[in-house]
Design an enzyme around this catalytic site. Structure first.
Site, mmCIF file in Angstrom:
data_model
loop_
_atom_site.group_PDB
_atom_site.id
_atom_site.type_symbol
_atom_site.label_atom_id
_atom_site.label_comp_id
_atom_site.label_asym_id
_atom_site.label_seq_id
_atom_site.Cartn_x
_atom_site.Cartn_y
_atom_site.Cartn_z
ATOM 1 N N SER A 175 -20.698 -1.738 5.172
ATOM 2 C CA SER A 175 -21.460 -0.617 4.607
ATOM 3 C C SER A 175 -22.038 0.258 5.717
ATOM 4 O O SER A 175 -21.304 0.753 6.552
ATOM 5 C CB SER A 175 -22.549 -1.146 3.665
ATOM 6 O OG SER A 175 -23.161 -0.107 2.931
ATOM 7 N N HIS A 176 -23.352 0.443 5.745
ATOM 8 C CA HIS A 176 -23.981 1.362 6.701
ATOM 9 C C HIS A 176 -24.354 0.678 8.010
ATOM 10 O O HIS A 176 -24.973 1.294 8.875
ATOM 11 C CB HIS A 176 -25.230 1.970 6.068
ATOM 12 C CG HIS A 176 -26.286 0.951 5.738
ATOM 13 N ND1 HIS A 176 -26.099 0.017 4.757
ATOM 14 C CD2 HIS A 176 -27.513 0.718 6.259
ATOM 15 C CE1 HIS A 176 -27.181 -0.752 4.689
ATOM 16 N NE2 HIS A 176 -28.047 -0.356 5.583
ATOM 17 N N ASP A 181 -20.573 4.022 -0.522
ATOM 18 C CA ASP A 181 -21.264 3.539 -1.715
ATOM 19 C C ASP A 181 -22.710 4.014 -1.754
ATOM 20 O O ASP A 181 -23.425 3.754 -2.719
ATOM 21 C CB ASP A 181 -21.178 2.014 -1.842
ATOM 22 C CG ASP A 181 -22.007 1.258 -0.816
ATOM 23 O OD1 ASP A 181 -22.410 1.863 0.201
ATOM 24 O OD2 ASP A 181 -22.249 0.053 -1.031
ATOM 25 N N SER A 221 -32.280 2.028 -2.446
ATOM 26 C CA SER A 221 -31.574 2.167 -1.173
ATOM 27 C C SER A 221 -30.441 3.172 -1.236
ATOM 28 O O SER A 221 -29.539 3.142 -0.405
ATOM 29 C CB SER A 221 -31.042 0.804 -0.731
ATOM 30 O OG SER A 221 -30.216 0.244 -1.732
ATOM 31 N N ASP A 256 -18.705 3.137 3.842
ATOM 32 C CA ASP A 256 -17.819 2.803 2.726
ATOM 33 C C ASP A 256 -18.092 3.674 1.507
ATOM 34 O O ASP A 256 -17.534 3.436 0.435
ATOM 35 C CB ASP A 256 -17.908 1.329 2.365
ATOM 36 C CG ASP A 256 -19.240 0.955 1.725
ATOM 37 O OD1 ASP A 256 -20.279 1.487 2.167
ATOM 38 O OD2 ASP A 256 -19.250 0.121 0.786
#
Length: 539
Positions: free
Chosen positions: A145-146, A301, A386, A299
């Site tokens: 992810s991040h 999301d 988030s 990604d």
């Protein structure tokens, strides 16, 4: 806050990509060391190869465990697999393919050898399973992810298309660690050949017309700038602009596994977090060039919304606006479709839901809790503080069951096109109706033993009756929406609340807090929250 937060990365901040990849193949984990075990958090197994936390053995064993798990569950359809732009994602996908092919699993990879955003993979699983092929598909997303560039990540999405639940991930992680401890003797691997392909991008982009009013965006002529932050959505944004003829510019089309173009996050690290003012500093500096700017993590999301009048929006603020807009502009949704939120999201959402006459469905942290409601249409929107969310199609059917940052960015454009107002202007209007809360998350030190006790703490163990001068009206250890354990506690008054949860990676616990009485009251809430929790933990 690091002194260099928000400033451009320098050569000294960058990872050595060849060394990172070399470590992936050469370092061998010892699962007797906790930090080197396969551990699934809320979004899969994550770690760096340099710390022997994300290496070839981890991925080979985890993939073999997934094969065995899907067999035990009777999952016989294809497995969709895709990866993001992190340096370790490509090698990890290759390892996974070697295991999947050796085990005779039908695998589908991207047709154009492109990066695959998490929502595009969720979309693919749901599309296949809705077609009634006589079997069920699932998937793997290779992404942290991040997280910073040195990290890798590996997620399993079962046939419902969303994040696997803890029963599945616990089984997979335990089996993977057994396989590593056994020297991978039970892991099958073969050269991947004749793997099938799937057009993730084309299928996702073509379907967007069933969930976003793209005609309104086109006709409005608004100028949109989209920054993939070097992530998997990079080619999706141009495809969206071309397919729907909207005025959209990909402001940063570069992909670099070291992320040299980023500004540093709050702690001085490179982190692709579109909800962070520091990580988004370069994009915020361009806010006057467009009517709306958006960002996504690696990604895709998560979402970040930048407006000319306010800069980067707080994710809680945007969620409230999105909910208020959607439930007034989606007549095809069920009349009883609830508003889904995690219990650490802003109470403005509660007040918006009440004003809409909609049931609030408050669940623990983790997007997996929204999956059943999104699948059956009983939850119209599910969102996290988030900056992760998804919602239903125009007709009230499921779109994705994982977070979709691309979708939420496009929704911001629809909101501006339809209302003529930016989401930040609309949020200020909401605060005039519901109050203007102050929200912040801070960390407090805790030992591993204290974290374990906090994760199992019952609300009744809290003896305090007041918080920052107001009577406590609720002490929660289970979420109101589904009665699931929250892995911590939430304490609520009429004007404020705090929630405390142990960190999964550091010796701290997280205190989320919000006050409708202003910044000074929030500080008082935070201070008393620490005292209340420490007292309950015997600290």
């Amino acid at each position: 806050m690091n002194d260099r937060a928000g400033t451009p990365a320098t050569e000294a901040d960058l990872i050595d990509v060849p060394s990172l990849i070399d470590a992936y193949y050469t370092l061998k984990p010892d699962v007797s060391i906790p930090e080197q075990r396969v551990v699934f958090g809320t979004s899969g197994h994550r770690g760096s190869s340099l710390n022997t936390a994300f290496n070839q053995d981890h991925i080979a064993a985890t993939t073999q465990a997934i094969v065995e798990y899907r067999t035990s569950q009777g999952i016989t359809g294809p497995l969709f697999i895709g990866s993001d732009t992190h340096a370790l994602s490509g090698p990890a996908q290759t390892t996974a393919l070697e295991v999947l092919v050796a085990n005779g699993v039908r695998v589908l990879v991207d047709e154009f050898d492109d990066f695959v955003p998490t929502p595009a993979l969720s979309h693919a699983i749901l599309k296949y399973n809705a077609e009634g092929n006589g079997d069920q598909a699932d998937g793997i997303v290779v992404t942290p992810s991040h997280n910073p560039p040195a990290d890798g990540g590996f997620k399993y999405n079962p046939p419902h298309g969303g994040p696997a639940d803890s029963d599945a991930t616990s089984w997979i992680a335990n089996r993977a660690n057994e396989l590593i401890a056994g020297g991978l003797h039970d892991v099958k691997m073969a050269e991947p050949s004749a793997v099938e392909t799937y057009d993730f991008r084309g299928n996702y982009v073509d379907d967007l017309k069933h969930i976003i009013n793209l005609d309104a965006i086109k006709q409005s002529g608004i100028r949109i700038g989209a920054d993939p932050l070097g992530g998997a959505s990079v080619h999706y944004w141009q495809a969206i602009a071309d397919r729907y003829e909207i005025d959209l510019t990909v402001v940063n089309p570069h992909v670099d596994p070291a992320w040299a173009f980023m500004t540093l996050d709050w702690d001085g690290k490179i982190r692709m977090d579109p909800s962070s003012p520091s990580a988004m500093a370069a994009l915020v500096a361009r806010r006057d060039e467009f009517d709306l700017l958006t960002g996504n993590d690696a990604d895709a999301d998560r979402h970040g919304i930048v407006t000319p009048d306010a800069g980067l929006m707080n994710p809680n603020h945007y969620l409230a606006v999105a909910i208020d807009y959607l439930y007034a502009n989606r007549p095809g949704w069920r009349d009883d479709a609830a508003v889904g939120k995690t219990l650490v999201s802003s109470s403005v959402v509660d007040r918006v839901a009440e004003s809409l006459g909609r049931r609030l469905w408050e669940v623990p942290v983790g997007f997996k809790w929204f999956v059943p409601g999104l699948v059956d249409g009983s939850v119209g929107f599910g969102g996290e503080e988030s900056a992760g969310a998804s919602f239903l199609r125009f007709d009230g059917s499921v779109w994705t069951t994982d977070k979709d940052g691309i979708l939420l960015c496009l929704l911001a454009a629809e909101i501006l096109a339809v209302t003529g107002k930016t989401p930040s202007v609309l949020y200020r209007e909401l605060t005039e109706r519901f109050g203007d809360p102050v929200y912040e998350r801070v960390d407090a030190a805790a030992s591993k033993e204290q974290k374990a006790r906090l994760g199992k703490l019952d609300g009744d163990a809290i003896t305090a009756t007041e918080l920052a001068g107001d009577p406590i009206v609720a002490k929660l250890s289970h979420a109101p929406g589904n009665d699931a354990a929250i892995g911590g506690v939430k304490v609520v008054t009429e004007h404020a609340w705090f929630a405390a949860r142990p960190s999964g990676t550091e010796d701290v616990y997280k205190i989320y807090a919000e006050s409708f009485k202003g910044p000074e009251h929030l500080k008082l809430v935070q201070a008393e929250a620490k005292q209340i929790v420490d007292a309950a933990l015997g600290a």
